[in-house]
Design a protein around this motif. Structure first.
Motif, PDB file in Angstrom:
ATOM      1  N   SER A   1      -2.478   4.835  -5.540  1.00 21.81           N
ATOM      2  CA  SER A   1      -3.333   4.978  -4.350  1.00 21.81           C
ATOM      3  C   SER A   1      -4.589   5.796  -4.610  1.00 21.81           C
ATOM      4  CB  SER A   1      -2.552   5.644  -3.220  1.00 21.81           C
ATOM      5  OG  SER A   1      -1.291   5.073  -3.102  1.00 21.81           O
ATOM      6  N   ASN A   2      -4.599   6.582  -5.698  1.00 20.19           N
ATOM      7  CA  ASN A   2      -5.808   7.343  -6.006  1.00 20.19           C
ATOM      8  C   ASN A   2      -6.988   6.430  -6.327  1.00 20.19           C
ATOM      9  OD1 ASN A   2      -4.694   9.857  -5.644  1.00 20.19           O
ATOM     10  ND2 ASN A   2      -4.026  10.048  -7.762  1.00 20.19           N
TER      11      ASN A   2
ATOM     12  N   LEU B   1       0.824  -1.209   0.000  1.00 22.44           N
ATOM     13  CA  LEU B   1       0.000   0.000   0.000  1.00 22.44           C
ATOM     14  C   LEU B   1       0.860   1.262   0.000  1.00 22.44           C
ATOM     15  CD1 LEU B   1      -3.027   0.845   0.185  1.00 22.44           C
ATOM     16  CD2 LEU B   1      -2.690   1.065   2.637  1.00 22.44           C
ATOM     17  N   MET B   2       1.865   1.299   0.860  1.00 25.31           N
ATOM     18  CA  MET B   2       2.675   2.526   0.999  1.00 25.31           C
ATOM     19  C   MET B   2       3.580   2.751  -0.210  1.00 25.31           C
ATOM     20  SD  MET B   2       1.594   3.970   3.659  1.00 25.31           S
ATOM     21  CE  MET B   2       2.741   5.332   3.775  1.00 25.31           C
TER      22      MET B   2
ATOM     23  N   VAL C   1      -7.978   4.106  -4.435  1.00 24.51           N
ATOM     24  CA  VAL C   1      -8.635   3.737  -3.167  1.00 24.51           C
ATOM     25  C   VAL C   1      -9.568   4.879  -2.752  1.00 24.51           C
ATOM     26  CG1 VAL C   1      -8.257   3.140  -0.737  1.00 24.51           C
ATOM     27  CG2 VAL C   1      -6.603   2.411  -2.483  1.00 24.51           C
TER      28      VAL C   1
ATOM     29  N   SER D   1       2.740   1.887  -3.343  1.00 24.50           N
ATOM     30  CA  SER D   1       1.944   1.945  -4.579  1.00 24.50           C
ATOM     31  C   SER D   1       1.920   3.351  -5.180  1.00 24.50           C
ATOM     32  CB  SER D   1       0.508   1.499  -4.294  1.00 24.50           C
ATOM     33  OG  SER D   1      -0.275   1.664  -5.463  1.00 24.50           O
TER      34      SER D   1
END
Lengths: 310, 70
Positions: free
Chosen positions: B20-21, B14-15, B23, B17
Protein backbone atom coordinates in the motif's frame (compact mmCIF):
# COMPACT_ATOMS: atom_id res chain seq x y z
CA UNK A 1 -20.23 -10.18 29.15
CA UNK A 2 -17.35 -10.65 26.74
CA UNK A 3 -15.70 -7.77 24.99
CA UNK A 4 -14.10 -8.06 21.55
CA UNK A 5 -11.44 -5.82 20.04
CA UNK A 6 -9.17 -5.72 17.04
CA UNK A 7 -5.57 -4.61 16.84
CA UNK A 8 -4.69 -2.31 13.95
CA UNK A 9 -1.01 -2.63 13.05
CA UNK A 10 0.33 0.70 11.71
CA UNK A 11 2.49 -0.87 9.01
CA UNK A 12 0.16 0.56 6.34
CA UNK A 13 -0.44 4.18 5.25
CA UNK A 14 -2.62 6.29 7.52
CA UNK A 15 -5.56 6.40 5.09
CA UNK A 16 -5.63 2.59 5.10
CA UNK A 17 -5.41 2.43 8.91
CA UNK A 18 -8.40 4.80 9.02
CA UNK A 19 -10.28 2.44 6.69
CA UNK A 20 -9.42 -0.46 9.00
CA UNK A 21 -10.68 1.45 12.06
CA UNK A 22 -13.97 2.26 10.34
CA UNK A 23 -14.36 -1.38 9.23
CA UNK A 24 -13.75 -2.58 12.80
CA UNK A 25 -16.56 -0.35 14.08
CA UNK A 26 -18.89 -1.26 11.21
CA UNK A 27 -18.39 -4.95 12.01
CA UNK A 28 -19.61 -4.48 15.57
CA UNK A 29 -16.40 -4.76 17.58
CA UNK A 30 -16.08 -2.91 20.88
CA UNK A 31 -12.58 -1.53 20.59
CA UNK A 32 -9.40 -0.91 18.63
CA UNK A 33 -5.88 -1.23 19.94
CA UNK A 34 -3.24 0.34 17.70
CA UNK A 35 0.12 -1.33 18.18
CA UNK A 36 3.15 0.83 18.81
CA UNK A 37 6.46 0.10 17.07
CA UNK A 38 9.10 2.72 16.48
CA UNK A 39 9.62 1.44 12.92
CA UNK A 40 5.93 1.84 11.94
CA UNK A 41 3.50 4.79 11.93
CA UNK A 42 2.89 6.66 15.17
CA UNK A 43 0.13 4.95 17.14
CA UNK A 44 -1.35 8.11 18.71
CA UNK A 45 -1.67 9.95 15.40
CA UNK A 46 -3.28 6.82 13.97
CA UNK A 47 -5.71 6.68 16.90
CA UNK A 48 -6.57 10.36 16.51
CA UNK A 49 -7.38 9.73 12.85
CA UNK A 50 -9.55 6.72 13.69
CA UNK A 51 -11.22 8.67 16.52
CA UNK A 52 -12.35 11.36 14.07
CA UNK A 53 -14.08 8.78 11.87
CA UNK A 54 -15.71 6.51 14.48
CA UNK A 55 -18.35 7.10 17.16
CA UNK A 56 -18.45 4.23 19.63
CA UNK A 57 -15.42 1.98 19.69
CA UNK A 58 -12.89 2.31 22.49
CA UNK A 59 -9.43 3.43 21.42
CA UNK A 60 -5.98 2.79 22.81
CA UNK A 61 -2.31 2.36 21.95
CA UNK A 62 -0.82 -1.05 22.76
CA UNK A 63 1.70 -0.83 24.16
CA UNK A 64 3.63 2.38 24.78
CA UNK A 65 7.09 1.86 26.18
CA UNK A 66 8.25 3.89 29.20
CA UNK A 67 11.91 3.49 28.21
CA UNK A 68 11.12 5.50 25.07
CA UNK A 69 8.20 7.77 26.08
CA UNK A 70 8.15 9.70 29.37
CA UNK A 71 5.04 8.86 31.45
CA UNK A 72 4.04 12.55 31.62
CA UNK A 73 3.92 12.51 27.81
CA UNK A 74 1.82 9.34 28.00
CA UNK A 75 -0.68 11.16 30.23
CA UNK A 76 -0.65 14.13 27.85
CA UNK A 77 -1.31 11.83 24.86
CA UNK A 78 -4.19 10.07 26.63
CA UNK A 79 -5.77 13.35 27.76
CA UNK A 80 -5.50 14.87 24.28
CA UNK A 81 -6.97 11.77 22.64
CA UNK A 82 -9.77 11.90 25.26
CA UNK A 83 -10.68 15.44 24.14
CA UNK A 84 -11.03 14.08 20.60
CA UNK A 85 -13.06 11.01 21.70
CA UNK A 86 -14.47 11.59 25.20
CA UNK A 87 -15.01 8.46 27.28
CA UNK A 88 -13.44 6.16 24.70
CA UNK A 89 -9.78 6.12 25.69
CA UNK A 90 -7.72 3.27 27.07
CA UNK A 91 -3.93 3.26 27.24
CA UNK A 92 -1.59 0.28 27.50
CA UNK A 93 1.92 0.55 28.91
CA UNK A 94 4.53 -2.14 28.45
CA UNK A 95 8.26 -2.67 28.63
CA UNK A 96 8.53 -4.09 25.11
CA UNK A 97 11.33 -6.44 24.31
CA UNK A 98 15.05 -6.10 24.93
CA UNK A 99 15.87 -6.72 21.28
CA UNK A 100 13.86 -3.76 19.94
CA UNK A 101 15.03 -1.47 22.73
CA UNK A 102 18.64 -2.35 22.02
CA UNK A 103 18.17 -1.12 18.44
CA UNK A 104 17.27 2.29 19.93
CA UNK A 105 20.19 2.26 22.34
CA UNK A 106 18.16 1.50 25.50
CA UNK A 107 18.98 -1.16 28.08
CA UNK A 108 15.90 -2.93 29.44
CA UNK A 109 16.73 -2.88 33.16
CA UNK A 110 14.07 -3.55 35.84
CA UNK A 111 11.15 -3.64 33.38
CA UNK A 112 8.44 -4.31 35.98
CA UNK A 113 9.58 -1.41 38.18
CA UNK A 114 9.84 0.84 35.13
CA UNK A 115 6.26 0.07 34.05
CA UNK A 116 4.82 0.41 37.57
CA UNK A 117 6.50 3.79 37.98
CA UNK A 118 5.15 4.88 34.59
CA UNK A 119 1.56 3.93 35.49
CA UNK A 120 1.77 5.76 38.82
CA UNK A 121 3.28 8.85 37.20
CA UNK A 122 0.62 8.80 34.49
CA UNK A 123 -2.18 8.73 37.04
CA UNK A 124 -0.74 11.58 39.07
CA UNK A 125 -0.08 13.58 35.89
CA UNK A 126 -3.74 13.48 34.84
CA UNK A 127 -4.51 15.77 37.78
CA UNK A 128 -1.79 18.28 37.02
CA UNK A 129 -2.22 18.59 33.25
CA UNK A 130 -3.90 21.76 32.08
CA UNK A 131 -6.54 19.84 30.09
CA UNK A 132 -10.14 18.79 30.67
CA UNK A 133 -10.01 16.72 33.89
CA UNK A 134 -10.35 13.15 32.74
CA UNK A 135 -11.08 10.34 35.15
CA UNK A 136 -12.09 7.36 33.09
CA UNK A 137 -8.96 6.47 31.12
CA UNK A 138 -8.25 2.80 31.83
CA UNK A 139 -4.54 2.06 32.06
CA UNK A 140 -3.61 -1.44 30.94
CA UNK A 141 -0.31 -3.26 31.26
CA UNK A 142 1.08 -5.38 28.46
CA UNK A 143 2.36 -8.59 30.01
CA UNK A 144 3.83 -12.00 29.28
CA UNK A 145 5.98 -12.85 32.32
CA UNK A 146 4.76 -13.74 35.81
CA UNK A 147 6.02 -10.62 37.59
CA UNK A 148 4.51 -8.26 35.02
CA UNK A 149 1.17 -10.10 35.23
CA UNK A 150 1.19 -9.78 39.02
CA UNK A 151 2.09 -6.10 38.75
CA UNK A 152 -0.84 -5.62 36.38
CA UNK A 153 -3.23 -7.15 38.92
CA UNK A 154 -1.85 -4.82 41.60
CA UNK A 155 -1.87 -1.48 39.81
CA UNK A 156 -3.58 -1.81 36.42
CA UNK A 157 -7.14 -1.23 35.27
CA UNK A 158 -6.54 -4.12 32.92
CA UNK A 159 -3.93 -6.34 31.32
CA UNK A 160 -3.16 -7.33 27.75
CA UNK A 161 -1.84 -10.89 27.99
CA UNK A 162 0.26 -11.37 24.90
CA UNK A 163 -0.15 -15.10 24.32
CA UNK A 164 -2.10 -16.91 21.62
CA UNK A 165 -2.13 -20.48 22.94
CA UNK A 166 -4.43 -21.79 25.68
CA UNK A 167 -1.59 -23.33 27.72
CA UNK A 168 0.17 -19.99 28.27
CA UNK A 169 -3.12 -18.11 28.66
CA UNK A 170 -4.17 -20.59 31.36
CA UNK A 171 -0.88 -20.19 33.22
CA UNK A 172 -1.10 -16.41 32.92
CA UNK A 173 -4.59 -16.06 34.35
CA UNK A 174 -3.44 -17.81 37.53
CA UNK A 175 -1.27 -14.74 38.21
CA UNK A 176 -4.24 -12.38 37.88
CA UNK A 177 -6.23 -13.39 40.94
CA UNK A 178 -7.67 -10.74 43.26
CA UNK A 179 -6.92 -7.63 41.20
CA UNK A 180 -6.72 -4.49 43.30
CA UNK A 181 -8.74 -2.13 41.12
CA UNK A 182 -12.48 -2.53 40.48
CA UNK A 183 -13.55 -3.57 36.98
CA UNK A 184 -10.10 -4.98 36.19
CA UNK A 185 -10.11 -6.30 32.58
CA UNK A 186 -8.24 -9.48 31.64
CA UNK A 187 -7.66 -9.35 27.89
CA UNK A 188 -6.15 -12.12 25.79
CA UNK A 189 -4.13 -10.61 22.95
CA UNK A 190 -4.24 -13.24 20.21
CA UNK A 191 -1.98 -12.95 17.17
CA UNK A 192 -4.47 -14.25 14.63
CA UNK A 193 -4.56 -15.43 11.03
CA UNK A 194 -7.56 -17.25 9.59
CA UNK A 195 -8.27 -18.63 6.15
CA UNK A 196 -9.98 -21.77 4.79
CA UNK A 197 -6.55 -22.82 3.52
CA UNK A 198 -4.56 -23.26 6.74
CA UNK A 199 -1.19 -23.08 4.95
CA UNK A 200 -2.08 -19.62 3.64
CA UNK A 201 -3.11 -18.58 7.15
CA UNK A 202 0.23 -19.90 8.46
CA UNK A 203 2.31 -18.04 5.87
CA UNK A 204 0.57 -14.76 6.69
CA UNK A 205 1.20 -15.03 10.42
CA UNK A 206 4.87 -16.11 10.28
CA UNK A 207 6.43 -12.58 10.28
CA UNK A 208 4.27 -11.52 13.25
CA UNK A 209 5.15 -14.67 15.23
CA UNK A 210 8.80 -14.18 14.34
CA UNK A 211 8.90 -10.63 15.77
CA UNK A 212 7.36 -11.94 19.00
CA UNK A 213 9.73 -14.91 19.16
CA UNK A 214 12.81 -12.75 18.63
CA UNK A 215 11.72 -10.48 21.49
CA UNK A 216 10.80 -13.28 23.91
CA UNK A 217 12.60 -13.98 27.19
CA UNK A 218 15.06 -16.87 27.46
CA UNK A 219 12.57 -18.74 29.63
CA UNK A 220 9.82 -18.48 27.04
CA UNK A 221 12.22 -19.38 24.23
CA UNK A 222 12.99 -22.61 26.06
CA UNK A 223 9.26 -23.29 26.39
CA UNK A 224 8.94 -22.81 22.64
CA UNK A 225 11.97 -25.06 22.05
CA UNK A 226 13.94 -22.30 20.33
CA UNK A 227 17.73 -22.11 20.78
CA UNK A 228 19.53 -18.75 21.20
CA UNK A 229 21.44 -19.39 17.94
CA UNK A 230 18.22 -20.01 16.03
CA UNK A 231 16.69 -16.86 17.50
CA UNK A 232 19.67 -14.81 16.34
CA UNK A 233 19.37 -16.32 12.87
CA UNK A 234 15.69 -15.31 12.67
CA UNK A 235 16.47 -11.85 14.07
CA UNK A 236 19.04 -11.33 11.36
CA UNK A 237 16.57 -12.46 8.67
CA UNK A 238 13.96 -10.04 10.05
CA UNK A 239 16.47 -7.20 10.02
CA UNK A 240 17.05 -7.88 6.31
CA UNK A 241 13.26 -8.26 5.77
CA UNK A 242 13.94 -11.36 3.72
CA UNK A 243 10.47 -12.90 3.93
CA UNK A 244 11.15 -15.84 1.61
CA UNK A 245 14.06 -16.95 3.78
CA UNK A 246 11.91 -16.48 6.88
CA UNK A 247 9.17 -18.71 5.42
CA UNK A 248 11.84 -21.31 4.65
CA UNK A 249 13.33 -21.46 8.16
CA UNK A 250 10.13 -20.98 10.22
CA UNK A 251 8.94 -24.01 12.17
CA UNK A 252 5.29 -24.67 12.92
CA UNK A 253 6.03 -25.47 16.59
CA UNK A 254 7.24 -22.01 17.59
CA UNK A 255 4.92 -20.19 15.18
CA UNK A 256 2.07 -22.00 16.98
CA UNK A 257 3.50 -21.07 20.37
CA UNK A 258 3.51 -17.35 19.54
CA UNK A 259 0.42 -17.09 17.32
CA UNK A 260 -2.78 -18.72 16.13
CA UNK A 261 -3.39 -19.74 12.56
CA UNK A 262 -6.15 -21.91 11.18
CA UNK A 263 -9.67 -21.93 9.84
CA UNK A 264 -12.79 -20.31 11.19
CA UNK A 265 -13.92 -23.32 13.21
CA UNK A 266 -10.54 -23.58 14.93
CA UNK A 267 -10.63 -19.90 15.86
CA UNK A 268 -14.18 -20.32 17.16
CA UNK A 269 -12.90 -23.12 19.44
CA UNK A 270 -9.99 -20.97 20.65
CA UNK A 271 -12.27 -18.02 21.44
CA UNK A 272 -14.60 -20.29 23.41
CA UNK A 273 -11.64 -21.70 25.37
CA UNK A 274 -10.25 -18.23 26.10
CA UNK A 275 -13.60 -17.00 27.45
CA UNK A 276 -14.02 -20.20 29.48
CA UNK A 277 -10.58 -19.59 31.03
CA UNK A 278 -11.98 -16.35 32.47
CA UNK A 279 -10.77 -13.68 30.07
CA UNK A 280 -13.10 -10.66 29.79
CA UNK A 281 -11.80 -9.39 26.47
CA UNK A 282 -10.42 -11.03 23.36
CA UNK A 283 -8.18 -8.90 21.16
CA UNK A 284 -7.67 -10.19 17.63
CA UNK A 285 -4.21 -8.97 16.79
CA UNK A 286 -1.72 -9.33 13.98
CA UNK A 287 -2.62 -9.82 10.34
CA UNK A 288 -6.10 -11.42 10.94
CA UNK A 289 -5.64 -13.36 7.71
CA UNK A 290 -4.40 -13.22 4.11
CA UNK A 291 -7.78 -11.72 3.14
CA UNK A 292 -8.27 -8.87 5.61
CA UNK A 293 -11.91 -7.93 5.03
CA UNK A 294 -13.08 -11.53 4.83
CA UNK A 295 -11.13 -12.43 8.00
CA UNK A 296 -12.58 -9.43 9.85
CA UNK A 297 -16.13 -10.43 8.87
CA UNK A 298 -15.55 -14.05 9.90
CA UNK A 299 -14.08 -12.99 13.25
CA UNK A 300 -17.05 -10.63 13.81
CA UNK A 301 -19.38 -13.55 13.16
CA UNK A 302 -17.46 -15.72 15.67
CA UNK A 303 -17.79 -12.95 18.27
CA UNK A 304 -21.55 -12.60 17.68
CA UNK A 305 -21.94 -16.36 18.18
CA UNK A 306 -19.85 -16.23 21.36
CA UNK A 307 -22.02 -13.41 22.70
CA UNK A 308 -25.21 -15.36 21.95
CA UNK A 309 -23.85 -18.41 23.80
CA UNK A 310 -23.16 -16.39 26.98
CA UNK B 1 -21.07 -9.56 -12.47
CA UNK B 2 -22.54 -6.54 -10.75
CA UNK B 3 -20.34 -3.55 -10.00
CA UNK B 4 -21.06 -3.94 -6.29
CA UNK B 5 -19.44 -7.39 -6.22
CA UNK B 6 -16.45 -6.17 -8.22
CA UNK B 7 -15.99 -3.22 -5.86
CA UNK B 8 -16.04 -5.62 -2.90
CA UNK B 9 -13.34 -7.75 -4.52
CA UNK B 10 -11.27 -4.65 -5.32
CA UNK B 11 -11.66 -3.43 -1.77
CA UNK B 12 -10.37 -6.77 -0.50
CA UNK B 13 -7.39 -6.47 -2.87
CA UNK B 14 -6.60 -3.04 -1.42
CA UNK B 15 -7.07 -3.95 2.25
CA UNK B 16 -5.08 -7.20 1.94
CA UNK B 17 -2.18 -5.69 0.00
CA UNK B 18 1.27 -5.48 1.56
CA UNK B 19 2.28 -2.88 -1.06
CA UNK B 20 0.00 0.00 0.00
CA UNK B 21 2.97 2.35 0.34
CA UNK B 22 2.91 2.49 -3.47
CA UNK B 23 -0.37 4.45 -3.34
CA UNK B 24 0.16 8.22 -3.00
CA UNK B 25 -1.53 9.53 0.18
CA UNK B 26 -3.66 11.99 -1.81
CA UNK B 27 -5.23 9.11 -3.75
CA UNK B 28 -5.49 6.95 -0.63
CA UNK B 29 -7.45 9.66 1.20
CA UNK B 30 -9.79 10.15 -1.78
CA UNK B 31 -10.54 6.41 -1.69
CA UNK B 32 -11.08 6.68 2.08
CA UNK B 33 -13.51 9.60 1.66
CA UNK B 34 -15.47 7.73 -1.01
CA UNK B 35 -15.71 4.67 1.24
CA UNK B 36 -16.59 6.69 4.33
CA UNK B 37 -19.34 8.61 2.52
CA UNK B 38 -20.64 5.36 0.97
CA UNK B 39 -19.83 6.59 -2.53
CA UNK B 40 -17.27 3.89 -3.30
CA UNK B 41 -19.78 2.16 -5.62
CA UNK B 42 -20.31 5.33 -7.68
CA UNK B 43 -18.41 6.01 -10.93
CA UNK B 44 -15.82 8.26 -9.31
CA UNK B 45 -15.36 5.97 -6.29
CA UNK B 46 -14.93 2.95 -8.55
CA UNK B 47 -12.39 4.78 -10.74
CA UNK B 48 -10.32 5.84 -7.72
CA UNK B 49 -10.45 2.36 -6.20
CA UNK B 50 -9.26 0.73 -9.43
CA UNK B 51 -6.45 3.28 -9.73
CA UNK B 52 -5.25 2.63 -6.15
CA UNK B 53 -5.51 -1.15 -6.55
CA UNK B 54 -3.51 -1.10 -9.79
CA UNK B 55 -0.71 0.79 -8.07
CA UNK B 56 -0.22 -1.82 -5.37
CA UNK B 57 -1.55 -5.08 -6.87
CA UNK B 58 -1.83 -4.93 -10.70
CA UNK B 59 -2.33 -8.68 -11.23
CA UNK B 60 -4.88 -9.12 -8.45
CA UNK B 61 -6.71 -6.01 -9.70
CA UNK B 62 -7.11 -7.61 -13.12
CA UNK B 63 -8.60 -10.70 -11.46
CA UNK B 64 -10.97 -8.61 -9.36
CA UNK B 65 -12.14 -6.67 -12.42
CA UNK B 66 -13.05 -10.02 -13.98
CA UNK B 67 -14.80 -10.94 -10.73
CA UNK B 68 -12.53 -13.91 -10.04
CA UNK B 69 -10.34 -12.67 -7.17
CA UNK B 70 -10.65 -15.21 -4.34
Amino acid sequence: MSFFSVEVVPKDPLWKLALAGVLVEQNGFDGVWVSEHFFNRNSLITLATIAKHTRKILLGPAVVNPYVVHPVMMAQQAATLWELSPGRVRYAVGAGDAHSLQRLGYVRTKPVEKVVEAVETMRSSFASLDTYKISDVKIFLGAQGERMLEAAAKIGDGVLVNWSNTEMLKESINHLTNPARPGFVKAAYLITSIHEDEEKALKTVIPYAAYLMVGASEKHLQRADVSPDYREKVAEILARRNWNELYRVARKDWVGFFSFWGNRRQLDDLVTSVIDLGYDEVVFAGPLGPRYVKALKNIASICRSARRRR
Amino acid sequence: MKRREIVEQLFEVLMSSVNSNAVPPQLGWRVFEKFYSQEIYDDEGFRLLVKACRMCEPEKTALALKGVFK
